[in-house]
Write a protein that holds these residues in place. Sequence first.
Motif, PDB file in Angstrom:
ATOM      1  N   ALA A  22      -4.334   1.685 -14.193  1.00 45.54           N
ATOM      2  CA  ALA A  22      -3.261   0.929 -13.551  1.00 45.54           C
ATOM      3  C   ALA A  22      -3.242   1.295 -12.065  1.00 45.54           C
ATOM      4  N   HIS A  23      -2.191   0.880 -11.393  1.00 45.90           N
ATOM      5  CA  HIS A  23      -2.058   1.165  -9.961  1.00 45.90           C
ATOM      6  C   HIS A  23      -0.632   1.612  -9.683  1.00 45.90           C
ATOM      7  N   ALA A  24      -0.475   2.488  -8.679  1.00 45.68           N
ATOM      8  CA  ALA A  24       0.837   3.020  -8.335  1.00 45.68           C
ATOM      9  C   ALA A  24       0.868   3.388  -6.855  1.00 45.68           C
ATOM     10  N   ALA A  25       2.070   3.540  -6.342  1.00 47.75           N
ATOM     11  CA  ALA A  25       2.261   3.950  -4.946  1.00 47.75           C
ATOM     12  C   ALA A  25       2.138   5.467  -4.875  1.00 47.75           C
ATOM     13  N   GLU A  35       1.669   3.249   7.699  1.00 49.78           N
ATOM     14  CA  GLU A  35       2.725   2.448   8.320  1.00 49.78           C
ATOM     15  C   GLU A  35       3.613   1.748   7.286  1.00 49.78           C
ATOM     16  N   GLU A  36       3.200   1.764   6.027  1.00 52.36           N
ATOM     17  CA  GLU A  36       3.960   1.079   4.967  1.00 52.36           C
ATOM     18  C   GLU A  36       5.095   1.955   4.446  1.00 52.36           C
ATOM     19  N   LEU A  41       4.172  -0.164  -0.244  1.00 54.15           N
ATOM     20  CA  LEU A  41       3.188   0.499  -1.102  1.00 54.15           C
ATOM     21  C   LEU A  41       3.250  -0.040  -2.528  1.00 54.15           C
ATOM     22  N   GLU A  42       4.461  -0.329  -3.012  1.00 54.21           N
ATOM     23  CA  GLU A  42       4.620  -0.914  -4.345  1.00 54.21           C
ATOM     24  C   GLU A  42       3.958  -2.293  -4.402  1.00 54.21           C
ATOM     25  N   VAL A  43       4.143  -3.079  -3.351  1.00 51.01           N
ATOM     26  CA  VAL A  43       3.516  -4.397  -3.294  1.00 51.01           C
ATOM     27  C   VAL A  43       1.994  -4.254  -3.313  1.00 51.01           C
ATOM     28  N   LEU A  47      -0.535  -5.775  -6.156  1.00 52.59           N
ATOM     29  CA  LEU A  47      -1.625  -6.692  -5.825  1.00 52.59           C
ATOM     30  C   LEU A  47      -2.969  -6.176  -6.357  1.00 52.59           C
ATOM     31  N   CYS A  48      -3.166  -4.871  -6.299  1.00 48.99           N
ATOM     32  CA  CYS A  48      -4.383  -4.290  -6.879  1.00 48.99           C
ATOM     33  C   CYS A  48      -4.410  -4.534  -8.383  1.00 48.99           C
ATOM     34  N   ALA A  49      -3.257  -4.410  -9.031  1.00 47.36           N
ATOM     35  CA  ALA A  49      -3.178  -4.655 -10.471  1.00 47.36           C
ATOM     36  C   ALA A  49      -3.434  -6.128 -10.786  1.00 47.36           C
TER      37      ALA A  49
END
Length: 159
Positions: A22-25, A35-36, A41-43, A47-49
Amino acid sequence: MRVYLPATAADLAATTISPRTAHAATPALAAVFPEEDAEGLEVSASLCAADASLMLLAEPGAQHLADRRIVIAADVADAEVREIPATGEVLPGTVEVTSPVEWDAVAALLVDEAEAEADVRAARTGDEDAFEHAADADLLWYDVSERAALAEELSASNR
């Protein structure tokens, strides 16, 4: 930890969500995008997921599944998540969810709108332009209480 699990329509009918990448911040993702803020970072993780969901649809045997990317946003215990070091094909923020995820841990379902199906269908077969178009499409937000109806809709749309 909030994780974004790539999924397919078949996952919506499952009793639990199986362990998977999966993906996570994560701190590694934050280091790439200093800069995020947390929301950005959640977005990025979602998007990676979404891209990974498309890759699931491209696997052999997945041709009968609905042509829509699905991401399941869930909150899991840190002990059930293992970060995978970013190398080559592995993006920063990639994690391994090591235990099944119960539906009561799901915060939201993110799903392509029907208009994205043509691009997703073409991207599944390796069309790079279609992959880029699909990646540009927004995912719609669904509450987990809408899971059964969504599963039925996606099943019916692929008959």
